[in-house]
Design a protein around this motif. Structure first.
Motif, mmCIF file in Angstrom:
data_model
loop_
_atom_site.group_PDB
_atom_site.id
_atom_site.type_symbol
_atom_site.label_atom_id
_atom_site.label_comp_id
_atom_site.label_asym_id
_atom_site.label_seq_id
_atom_site.Cartn_x
_atom_site.Cartn_y
_atom_site.Cartn_z
ATOM 1 N N GLU A 187 23.740 37.089 99.270
ATOM 2 C CA GLU A 187 24.447 36.932 100.541
ATOM 3 C C GLU A 187 25.932 36.942 100.208
ATOM 4 N N LEU A 188 26.580 38.045 100.520
ATOM 5 C CA LEU A 188 27.986 38.203 100.156
ATOM 6 C C LEU A 188 28.860 37.273 100.988
ATOM 7 N N ARG A 189 28.625 37.366 102.240
ATOM 8 C CA ARG A 189 29.282 36.447 103.179
ATOM 9 C C ARG A 189 28.183 35.850 104.030
ATOM 10 N N PRO A 190 28.435 34.748 104.714
ATOM 11 C CA PRO A 190 27.356 34.149 105.516
ATOM 12 C C PRO A 190 26.759 35.192 106.461
ATOM 13 N N GLY A 191 25.473 35.380 106.319
ATOM 14 C CA GLY A 191 24.760 36.316 107.194
ATOM 15 C C GLY A 191 24.924 37.764 106.788
ATOM 16 N N HIS A 192 25.580 38.000 105.665
ATOM 17 C CA HIS A 192 25.812 39.387 105.265
ATOM 18 C C HIS A 192 25.157 39.623 103.904
ATOM 19 N N MET A 193 23.950 40.219 103.977
ATOM 20 C CA MET A 193 23.183 40.430 102.761
ATOM 21 C C MET A 193 23.537 41.779 102.162
ATOM 22 N N VAL A 194 23.636 41.790 100.851
ATOM 23 C CA VAL A 194 23.907 43.066 100.170
ATOM 24 C C VAL A 194 22.930 43.211 99.016
ATOM 25 N N ARG A 195 22.660 44.489 98.707
ATOM 26 C CA ARG A 195 21.837 44.827 97.547
ATOM 27 C C ARG A 195 22.806 45.250 96.449
ATOM 28 N N ARG A 196 22.571 44.749 95.257
ATOM 29 C CA ARG A 196 23.548 44.984 94.207
ATOM 30 C C ARG A 196 22.847 45.466 92.950
ATOM 31 N N VAL A 197 23.545 46.346 92.251
ATOM 32 C CA VAL A 197 23.073 46.730 90.936
ATOM 33 C C VAL A 197 24.164 46.370 89.930
ATOM 34 N N THR A 198 23.719 45.842 88.827
ATOM 35 C CA THR A 198 24.679 45.542 87.760
ATOM 36 C C THR A 198 24.249 46.364 86.561
ATOM 37 N N LEU A 199 25.154 47.161 86.050
ATOM 38 C CA LEU A 199 24.781 47.880 84.841
ATOM 39 C C LEU A 199 25.889 47.799 83.811
ATOM 40 N N LYS A 200 25.422 47.830 82.620
ATOM 41 C CA LYS A 200 26.373 47.744 81.525
ATOM 42 C C LYS A 200 26.626 49.170 81.035
ATOM 43 N N ALA A 201 27.891 49.556 81.006
ATOM 44 C CA ALA A 201 28.196 50.929 80.611
ATOM 45 C C ALA A 201 29.265 50.910 79.522
ATOM 46 N N THR A 202 29.320 51.987 78.788
ATOM 47 C CA THR A 202 30.369 52.094 77.776
ATOM 48 C C THR A 202 31.491 52.966 78.309
ATOM 49 N N VAL A 203 32.654 52.544 78.012
ATOM 50 C CA VAL A 203 33.821 53.302 78.472
ATOM 51 C C VAL A 203 34.555 53.794 77.222
ATOM 52 N N ILE A 232 37.806 64.479 78.855
ATOM 53 C CA ILE A 232 38.207 63.300 78.093
ATOM 54 C C ILE A 232 38.139 63.643 76.610
ATOM 55 N N PRO A 233 39.199 63.529 75.934
ATOM 56 C CA PRO A 233 39.142 63.831 74.504
ATOM 57 C C PRO A 233 38.300 62.828 73.763
ATOM 58 N N LYS A 234 37.859 63.255 72.605
ATOM 59 C CA LYS A 234 37.006 62.371 71.818
ATOM 60 C C LYS A 234 37.801 61.148 71.407
ATOM 61 N N SER A 235 37.151 60.014 71.537
ATOM 62 C CA SER A 235 37.818 58.800 71.093
ATOM 63 C C SER A 235 37.118 58.313 69.836
ATOM 64 N N PHE A 236 37.705 57.452 69.186
ATOM 65 C CA PHE A 236 37.048 56.992 67.971
ATOM 66 C C PHE A 236 36.184 55.776 68.245
ATOM 67 N N ASP A 237 36.231 55.278 69.471
ATOM 68 C CA ASP A 237 35.377 54.124 69.772
ATOM 69 C C ASP A 237 35.208 53.992 71.272
ATOM 70 N N ALA A 238 34.364 53.060 71.672
ATOM 71 C CA ALA A 238 34.137 52.836 73.101
ATOM 72 C C ALA A 238 34.037 51.343 73.337
ATOM 73 N N THR A 239 34.296 50.983 74.576
ATOM 74 C CA THR A 239 34.156 49.569 74.937
ATOM 75 C C THR A 239 33.140 49.440 76.058
ATOM 76 N N ALA A 240 32.507 48.258 76.162
ATOM 77 C CA ALA A 240 31.470 48.075 77.200
ATOM 78 C C ALA A 240 32.067 47.360 78.390
ATOM 79 N N ILE A 241 31.627 47.729 79.544
ATOM 80 C CA ILE A 241 32.020 47.014 80.769
ATOM 81 C C ILE A 241 30.772 46.842 81.636
ATOM 82 N N PHE A 242 30.888 45.917 82.560
ATOM 83 C CA PHE A 242 29.816 45.730 83.551
ATOM 84 C C PHE A 242 30.303 46.283 84.864
ATOM 85 N N VAL A 243 29.480 47.122 85.430
ATOM 86 C CA VAL A 243 29.825 47.680 86.745
ATOM 87 C C VAL A 243 28.815 47.135 87.752
ATOM 88 N N GLN A 244 29.349 46.558 88.775
ATOM 89 C CA GLN A 244 28.460 46.088 89.860
ATOM 90 C C GLN A 244 28.749 46.912 91.094
#
Ligand code: ADP
Length: 581
Positions: A187-203, A232-244
């Protein structure tokens, strides 16, 4: 029931009605069970279909959420802040700093040894930015996104969130695997239901463009693991983030409501169809039952009528019987086996009736004849007496004759009255203890003068006392009749034996004569009224065939039986009474 036809029809219809009812009940029950089973199957099918549609709708939303989240993850750029600029500054610093030679080796070593830079890079805060994120959102009002760093630090959020936040659950953060979606509804706000996905991605992480060749130095192959698209040019590494990524569920709810109402309407339609089918079946069964009943009614009527036709023929034949024609005018051979004995019994009875009727007619004629003769004689005697004056003696003789004739007529009339009383059941017993020995002796004494006048001997045989509780007048009448007949139908110099016998509680009175006997065929009729074995023999009013009929009536009224045995040597009448003392 009064009518055989109605009874037969009633029972038959009842039987067939019960059988039909049972069959229809079974048919209806089986059909309704089949229909209900089909209804249950269809219901289960519809519900499964509904469930599948709901799941599809939910899955569609979830897929959209995932796609949107992945799109955002693809657009995410990790930018190291300031770090790239520090490296050239550090190298330049060697030259300008007073003690630059101290840090020089470190910076140079860093230039050739990437892991150190990498480690620094890792611990250095990143700015992950998603360019034009709001533009790629499916719906900027009802969709929301928020990104978090791998450590749970909020990074970016959609403007549609306003003051609200899509929080990152610590459990989800710890357990989330890369690119594995995690769905929930909140319930995002009172009476306001939302469906959410959380995924972990590499950036992908990459340095400033002018330093990128440095990261590709041969001695520093780097940790370039990701190459996300050509841009996107090749990078030497990546970082993880959570996207909701979340979306308002009102659309899904509306779809689910639509699906539910469609299911309800389908179920209702199906229920209605089943009810209609059952109602149709009922109507058909009732219709068939009604028609079958009408057909059965007509068939039963016809069959019963056909079956009763012989009875009707017999009944018609009986109704044609009249006092003029006692014949049963029906062909016995044409009747069914069940009716033949009835028809033959009926014919016999009618024949007996015919004979009795003929006898009665004859008797009436005889009685009127017998009464007319003495009446004519009486009148003649009186006429002759009145022709001229007579002496007192002559008048006395004439009156004596008239009196005898009148007495005979009275006796005959009394016998007829006795018969009539027996017929009407108006004659009752005046029972008392009767000494049968005395009574038998008196009767034989009474008849003896007449018998002796005709040369007939009367003997009375008694064996010990015999007492009977009965009507003495009627018993006397019985014995007198039998004894007078024995005298009447005896031969000259014949004899009459009256015997009183006691045997095993019964009392028997036997009158045996040596008379003319009774023909065998007449023996069974002599107790019938107005029957005379030989009508020509006696033509006086005292022998009209009434005596033995009265005897039999009285004996039966007293509870006894009478039978006759006869031969050319004479006749024997045996009267038996039970319960003698
Ligand atoms: P009836 O008054 O004519 O004698 P009954 O009823 O007494 O009438 O007898 C019926 C008939 O039975 C008589 O007509 C006679 O033919 C026959 N009958 C009765 N008693 C005797 C008898 N003892 N011997 C021979 N015939 C008899």
């Amino acid at each position: 029931m009064r009518s055989i036809r109605l009874a037969l029809m009633g029972y038959f219809l009842l039987l067939v009605g019960v059988a039909l009812g049972a069959v229809f009940f079974l048919v209806y029950r089986t059909s309704s069970e089949t229909l209900n089973a089909r209804k249950a199957q269809t219901r289960a099918l519809l519900e499964a279909q509904h469930q599948s549609d709901c799941d599809d709708a939910r899955a569609a939303l979830d897929q959209r959420l995932v796609r949107s989240a992945q799109t955002l993850a693809n657009l995410a750029r990790a930018t190291p802040t300031h770090f790239e600029t520090l490296y050239p500054l550090g190298v330049l610093g060697i030259a300008v700093a007073p003690n630059g030679y101290l840090a020089g080796p470190l910076w140079l070593a860093e230039g050739f040894h990437a892991p150190l830079a990498y480690q620094l890079y890792r611990i250095h805060p990143q700015i992950v930015h998603i360019e034009s994120a709001d533009d790629v959102m499916h719906d900027q009002d009802s969709d929301y996104f928020q990104t978090y760093s791998a450590h749970g630090r909020p990074l970016e959020r959609s403007t549609s969130l306003g003051e609200t936040w899509l929080t990152l659950d610590q459990d989800v953060r710890k357990k989330a695997e890369l690119l594995r979606e995690n769905f929930d509804t909140l319930e995002l706000r009172p009476g306001h239901m939302v469906r959410r996905v959380t995924l972990k991605a590499t950036v992908p992480r990459f340095g400033a463009p002018f330093l990128q060749p440095l990261w590709r130095f041969p001695l520093n192959p780097g940790k370039a693991k990701f190459s996300r698209g050509g841009r996107i040019p090749k990078s030497f590494d990546a970082t993880a983030i959570f996207v909701q990524y979340a979306s308002d569920t009102s659309g899904l709810d509306a779809t689910l409501r639509d699906l539910k109402s469609r299911l309800d309407s389908d179920l209702e339609q199906q229920e209605h169809a089943t009810d209609e089918a059952l109602a149709g079946l009922r109507t058909r069964l009732l219709g068939i039952g009604g028609l079958a009943f009408i057909a059965l009614l007509a068939g039963t009527y016809w069959l019963v009528r056909l079956g009763l036709l012989p009875l009707r023929r017999l009944s018609d034949a009986v109704s044609r019987v009249s006092e003029k024609d006692f014949r049963l005018q029906v062909e016995a051979a044409g009747l069914p086996g069940e009716l033949r004995p009835i028809a033959s019994c009926l014919s016999e009875t009618l024949e007996q009736l015919r004979r009795a009727f003929a006898r009665e007619k004859q008797a009436a004629a005889d009685i009127s004849h017998e009464l007319r003769t003495p009446l004519a004689a009486l009148l003649t005697t009186l006429d002759v007496a009145l022709r001229r004056p007579r002496s007192v003696l002559e008048y006395q003789e004439i009156l004596e004759d008239c009196r005898t004739t009148g007495a005979q007529m009275t006796q005959q009339v009394e016998r007829l009255l006795a018969l009539a009383r027996l017929d009407a059941g108006a004659d009752h017993l005046q029972s008392q203890k009767v000494n049968v020995i005395d009574l038998a002796t008196q009767c034989s004494d009474l008849v003896r003068p007449l018998a002796e006048a005709r040369g007939v001997t009367v003997r009375c045989h008694v064996d010990g006392p015999a007492v009977l509780s009965t009507d003495p007048d009627k018993l006397r009448e019985v014995l007198n009749n039998l004894l007078y007949n024995a005298v009447e139908y005896n031969r000259p110099n014949g004899s009459i034996d009256l015997t009183v016998l006691r045997d095993n509680g019964t009392l028997a009175l036997e009158v045996r004569d040596t008379g003319i006997g009774i023909p065998v065929e007449a023996c069974e009729h002599i107790f019938e009224r107005f029957y005379r074995a030989d009508p020509s023999r006696h033509a006086d009013s005292l022998h009209a065939g009434i005596g033995l009929a009265i005897v039999k009536g009285y004996v039966e009224l007293m509870g006894g039986t009478i039978r006759v045995e006869s031969s050319s040597a004479g006749s024997t009448f045996l009267v038996k009474f039970p319960d003698a003392e």
